[in-house]
Design a protein around this motif. Structure first.
Motif, PDB file in Angstrom:
ATOM      1  N   GLY A 165      76.943  23.320 -19.133  1.00 20.39           N
ATOM      2  CA  GLY A 165      75.777  24.140 -18.796  1.00 20.39           C
ATOM      3  C   GLY A 165      76.176  25.489 -18.236  1.00 20.39           C
ATOM      4  N   PRO A 166      76.862  25.513 -17.060  1.00 23.22           N
ATOM      5  CA  PRO A 166      77.213  26.807 -16.462  1.00 23.22           C
ATOM      6  C   PRO A 166      78.197  27.642 -17.287  1.00 23.22           C
ATOM      7  CG  PRO A 166      78.135  24.967 -15.185  1.00 23.22           C
ATOM      8  CD  PRO A 166      77.177  24.380 -16.169  1.00 23.22           C
ATOM      9  N   ILE A 167      79.127  27.000 -18.023  1.00 28.91           N
ATOM     10  CA  ILE A 167      80.157  27.765 -18.742  1.00 28.91           C
ATOM     11  C   ILE A 167      79.696  28.175 -20.147  1.00 28.91           C
ATOM     12  CG2 ILE A 167      82.501  27.673 -19.725  1.00 28.91           C
ATOM     13  CD1 ILE A 167      83.376  26.066 -17.316  1.00 28.91           C
ATOM     14  N   LEU A 168      79.059  27.242 -20.879  1.00 26.70           N
ATOM     15  CA  LEU A 168      78.678  27.524 -22.268  1.00 26.70           C
ATOM     16  C   LEU A 168      77.185  27.780 -22.447  1.00 26.70           C
ATOM     17  CD1 LEU A 168      80.820  24.904 -24.244  1.00 26.70           C
ATOM     18  CD2 LEU A 168      81.367  27.285 -23.776  1.00 26.70           C
ATOM     19  N   GLY A 169      76.418  27.555 -21.380  1.00 30.00           N
ATOM     20  CA  GLY A 169      74.975  27.755 -21.489  1.00 30.00           C
ATOM     21  C   GLY A 169      74.270  26.656 -22.273  1.00 30.00           C
ATOM     22  N   GLU A 170      74.923  25.477 -22.384  1.00 28.40           N
ATOM     23  CA  GLU A 170      74.301  24.354 -23.102  1.00 28.40           C
ATOM     24  C   GLU A 170      73.333  23.620 -22.180  1.00 28.40           C
ATOM     25  OE1 GLU A 170      77.428  21.898 -24.632  1.00 28.40           O
ATOM     26  OE2 GLU A 170      78.213  23.460 -25.969  1.00 28.40           O
TER      27      GLU A 170
END
Length: 289
Positions: A117-122
């Motif tokens: 979530g925080p790194i790839l925006g998934e």
């Protein structure tokens, strides 16, 4: 079945990869118990880099095409991070053994899910967050803080898992622009340069039999990576990834049979919880994709 969707062959290759990497872990544990970890990893990376360059040279466009990247800084960060993670993990093998190290390290797919979530925006839904929480309860079972004296060394494989999860996410990130061959090339070459810069200061003369073990370490490392590449070429990653957990089982077997390690009940329970949670997150990813 077309190449790219042969699930049975993919599973067989993943099982073979797990056996080879577990053997590599056993050899690493032996050599790092006798010699400096940095030196052992450095020699292993020399062979790995030679293998990577050979593979790149035989493909269309050669080494120039393999090295071409739109994200050189992230590729270098990936390569350095994996080399550092291997040093940390092998140190864990020598201090904690293969059984406990792998039981804790099995949490890395959960860390990938949590950090995507925080790194790839998934998007990470509540079910996967619940599975991540359950998985870390499993890790606590293995580490058993509060029961007697907590061994700080037990954190070593957890640090390695965090590093490997970050490496995995960066690999996913660069895959948006670079090919797998490019990432593989940078992994081997940057790791070899980085480990040489560190490892040469810790050189120790090795005995004849241990040079044979070092040769076996280099061969298993390259063979394992080649099998893994072939595995992802013939089957979908989501179909074969659950079988990667077998490396923990095989490595634990090596630890018990070869090194006389003990299989404690809290480690078994914790590992089952971690693996169960990891398999659930893989299943949810597959459902959503």
């Amino acid at each position: 079945m077309s190449a790219g969707n042969n699930t049975k062959l993919g599973i067989a290759l993943m099982v073979a990869t797990s056996v080879v990497f577990a053997s590599q872990d056993g050899i690493s544990r032996h050599l790092a118990g006798e010699y400096n970890v940095y030196m052992v990893v450095m020699v292993r990376y020399w062979f790995f880099a030679a293998f990577v360059i050979t593979v790149a040279g035989r493909k269309a466009g050669g080494i120039v095409a393999a090295a071409r990247t739109s994200r050189p800084v992230i590729q270098m960060t990936r390569g350095a991070l994996l080399a550092a993670e291997i040093c940390v993990m092998v140190t864990g093998f020598t201090i904690l053994g293969l059984v406990e190290s792998h039981a804790v390290f099995a949490a890395y797919p959960l860390l990938i899910a949590a950090l995507s979530g925080p790194i790839l925006g998934e998007h990470v839904g509540w079910r996967r967050w619940a599975a991540i929480g359950v998985g870390f309860i499993g890790v606590l079972f293995i580490l058993k803080p509060g029961l007697g004296v907590f061994d700080p060394a037990a954190v070593i494989p957890l640090i390695a898992a965090i590093m490997f999860a970050t490496y995995g996410l960066l690999t996913r990130f660069v895959a948006r622009d670079d090919t797998a061959a490019t990432s593989f090339f940078w992994t081997g070459t940057v790791g070899a340069v980085g480990m040489t810069a560190v490892g040469v200061w810790f050189w120790q003369p090795m005995t004849g039999p241990d040079w044979l073990w070092m040769g076996a370490l280099c061969i298993t490392g390259s063979l394992g990576h080649w099998l893994l590449i072939r595995c992802y070429e013939v089957a979908e990653a989501s179909a074969v990834q659950p079988f990667a957990y077998l490396q923990m089982v095989f490595a634990a077997g090596v630890g018990i049979v070869v090194f006389g390690e003990l299989l404690e009940i809290n480690v078994v329970i914790g590992a089952l919880i971690v693996v169960g949670a990891g398999l659930f997150t893989l299943w949810r990813e597959r459902q959503q994709s």
